[in-house]
Write an enzyme that holds these catalytic residues in place. Sequence first.
Site, short mmCIF file in Angstrom:
data_model
loop_
_atom_site.label_atom_id
_atom_site.label_comp_id
_atom_site.label_asym_id
_atom_site.label_seq_id
_atom_site.Cartn_x
_atom_site.Cartn_y
_atom_site.Cartn_z
N SER A 23 24.15 -103.18 14.39
CA SER A 23 23.89 -101.74 14.55
C SER A 23 23.66 -101.41 16.01
O SER A 23 24.19 -100.41 16.53
CB SER A 23 22.65 -101.34 13.77
OG SER A 23 22.76 -101.79 12.45
N GLY A 94 32.18 -99.84 9.46
CA GLY A 94 31.59 -98.51 9.32
C GLY A 94 30.87 -98.09 10.59
O GLY A 94 30.89 -96.92 10.98
N ARG A 122 35.55 -95.68 1.36
CA ARG A 122 34.15 -95.39 1.72
C ARG A 122 34.08 -93.94 2.22
O ARG A 122 34.79 -93.56 3.13
CB ARG A 122 33.66 -96.38 2.79
CG ARG A 122 33.70 -97.81 2.27
CD ARG A 122 33.35 -98.83 3.34
NE ARG A 122 31.96 -98.74 3.75
CZ ARG A 122 31.43 -99.49 4.71
NH1 ARG A 122 32.18 -100.37 5.37
NH2 ARG A 122 30.17 -99.37 5.04
N SER A 169 24.89 -91.64 3.36
CA SER A 169 24.83 -92.66 4.40
C SER A 169 24.18 -92.05 5.62
O SER A 169 24.53 -90.94 6.03
CB SER A 169 26.24 -93.15 4.74
OG SER A 169 26.21 -93.90 5.94
N SER A 170 23.26 -92.78 6.22
CA SER A 170 22.63 -92.27 7.44
C SER A 170 23.59 -92.35 8.62
O SER A 170 23.35 -91.78 9.67
CB SER A 170 21.36 -93.07 7.75
OG SER A 170 21.72 -94.40 8.08
N GLN A 171 24.70 -93.07 8.44
CA GLN A 171 25.65 -93.21 9.55
C GLN A 171 26.33 -91.88 9.90
O GLN A 171 26.83 -91.72 11.00
CB GLN A 171 26.71 -94.26 9.21
CG GLN A 171 26.14 -95.68 9.27
CD GLN A 171 27.20 -96.73 9.06
OE1 GLN A 171 28.36 -96.51 9.35
NE2 GLN A 171 26.79 -97.88 8.57
N SER A 197 17.83 -94.40 4.50
CA SER A 197 17.93 -95.41 5.57
C SER A 197 17.38 -94.89 6.90
O SER A 197 17.99 -95.07 7.96
CB SER A 197 19.38 -95.85 5.76
OG SER A 197 20.01 -96.11 4.54
N GLU A 343 30.37 -102.24 2.00
CA GLU A 343 31.58 -103.05 2.08
C GLU A 343 32.23 -103.23 0.72
O GLU A 343 33.44 -103.37 0.58
CB GLU A 343 31.26 -104.41 2.71
CG GLU A 343 31.14 -104.40 4.22
CD GLU A 343 29.82 -103.87 4.74
OE1 GLU A 343 29.07 -103.22 3.98
OE2 GLU A 343 29.54 -104.10 5.93
N ARG A 346 27.93 -102.90 -3.94
CA ARG A 346 27.05 -104.07 -3.88
C ARG A 346 26.16 -104.22 -5.11
O ARG A 346 25.73 -105.33 -5.42
CB ARG A 346 26.18 -103.99 -2.62
CG ARG A 346 26.97 -104.30 -1.37
CD ARG A 346 26.15 -104.13 -0.11
NE ARG A 346 26.83 -104.77 1.02
CZ ARG A 346 26.46 -104.63 2.28
NH1 ARG A 346 25.42 -103.89 2.59
NH2 ARG A 346 27.11 -105.25 3.25
N ARG A 387 27.53 -109.87 3.57
CA ARG A 387 26.16 -110.04 3.05
C ARG A 387 26.15 -110.73 1.68
O ARG A 387 25.20 -111.42 1.34
CB ARG A 387 25.42 -108.71 2.99
CG ARG A 387 25.27 -108.09 4.36
CD ARG A 387 24.07 -107.20 4.53
NE ARG A 387 24.18 -106.54 5.81
CZ ARG A 387 23.91 -107.14 6.98
NH1 ARG A 387 23.49 -108.40 7.00
NH2 ARG A 387 24.06 -106.50 8.12
#
Length: 643
Positions: A23, A94, A122, A169-171, A197, A343, A346, A387
Amino acid sequence: MEFLDLPQQLSAVGTVRLPGSKSISNRVLLLAALADGVSEVRDLLASDDTERMLEALQALGIGVESLGAESWRIRGCAGRIPVKQAALFLGNAGTAFRPLTAALALAGGDYTLTGVARMHERPIGDLVDGLRQLGADITYLGNEGYPPLQLKPAAIRPDGVIQVRGDVSSQFLTGLLMALPLTGETVTVDVVGDLISKPYIEITLAIMARFGVVVVRDGWQRFTVPAGSRYVSPGTLYVEGDASSASYFLALGAIGGGPVRVEGVGSESIQGDVKFAEALAQMGAVIEMGPNWMAARAPQGGLHAVDLDCNHIPDAAMTLATTALFARGTTTLRNIASWRVKETDRIAAMAIELRKLGAEVEEGADFIKITPSTLKPAAIDTYDDHRMAMCFSLAALATPLRINDPQCVAKTFPDYFSCFAAVTRAAPVIAIDGPSASGKGTVAARVAAALGYAYLDSGALYRLTALAAQRAAVAWDDEAAVATLAAQLPVSFSEDDILLAGIPVGDAIRTEAMSAGASQVAALPAVRDALLFRQRAFNTAPGLVGDGRDMGSVVFPQASLKVFLTASAEVRAERRYKQLIDKGFSANLPDLLSDLQQRDARDSQRSVAPLRQEADAYLLDTTALTIEQAVNQVLAWQANALS
Ligand code: DC
């Protein structure tokens, strides 16, 4: 498909220097590229995701220069991207896709952004909606709301307040915030819905501040980038170690005794995932921490289950899911809906793979519940998700397992499995190979009994395969059909017999006919492949003695001791003769000798896994030795190997 077979691990202890944070690495790269001045970035993560970002920056005309040893010099463009038209491929990164979308949409230019198939599944709609409120011209090239994207130059109208959803998503918020200084005006972002997040937003704000832009914030609801904000290089920057990557090693320490110490992140970290240590402590682990390091060890009496809201540690929480396999009770991880758009899905992937190991799992839209049981060996699929591969390696402290496509760890931690090997200690193997009737079976079984190890008679698996083929009327040279049988062989080993489909086989696999059949099916590569993991699954605690032809060369090349046990053909024929007569079979010594010589020839001349003495194997010629003497010799070598 590639795979990595892990033996059961006895313990974990040691120190790991962590790779740089993903990150932080990708945020720093982008801000260094947008900044005024030259930045030197040290300890950058070397991985797929950062490579995608570096390639993209280069394609955009940013000066990017490797200084060796994970250091990079980035020549900032002061907000003016040099290349105005480019096609960027961003893989499954991402952390590259979202911020670049925002920056390029506001910078003005003609760009297409694509990724791998999963990237195109995504969601990115919330970010695009936010950017469109500023006037950005963005077109979906595939499905509405998802990459790939086309960006066109547009008149950006930074007028006041825009809204962005924060609950997927916080992205999206991160991408917007990092891009807003490019407008030059004051822009306020209102977060709609509960921001997930949050610690990742903290990272974003901290790094923006390092580059001279201070975001004014009102709790987690409202963020304002003031007019005139611009990025200025801070000169040299050090990337912290990856806190999510730390989670695997802390968990290893908590499960496998420890202490396992990670260096590169600690109490002064800006990464939210350092809070994983607190979650592990709630499970009972003993945690210690300094400014730049953390360590974990197992509690007296073992770990216990927890019921946790994991919204603040979405990535590291995956590590809790496999740690739960070692905790008493049912662990519940809540508020993890974002797992479904990572990804891979999950939650679904985790549930499927945990069940393969024998755990009881319940999944919901935004939670997972795990109840452990005695774990059994399994081949774990990783879904192109780094992960998944790293989390499931922890299960090796309970059972041997296979990790399919292990190279997916390159996304964030290319050296993961060598670091794993450096802090774990695998259950030892004594590999005893040799020709038929050399006495290796008897010696191996006695050595195993003396040490309390498991015993694998690998020849029996080939004999069972030949028997199963005969019973199913499959010819011994029908490679595909025999391999299918071998892969599904319903075999189990009891104290005093081997069971095929639940029925004791007794001496049915010890006849001369089955010796010949075994030797034939053993020459078929597909059959050997089908039996490989089944053999490795015997590599459990406290140790294993395996006998066969390729124990030391193929099945257990990492064996702590390799022995090539042989005797003259005449002596072996005599031993075999006695064995058969004792069992009540009829036998003829000259025939036995010639059969033995033929099998020796076939076993040692075949192209796959031929019988031969490995360079690192001890030679034990038992022609003139008693069983006792041979056993004692092996025990002496093993004591030496483990000392
Ligand atoms: O050790 P044994 O005689 O029970 O083995 C039976 C056959 O299986 C023998 O012909 C060789 C083959 N085998 C093999 O190819 N690889 C092994 N690891 C074990 C046995």
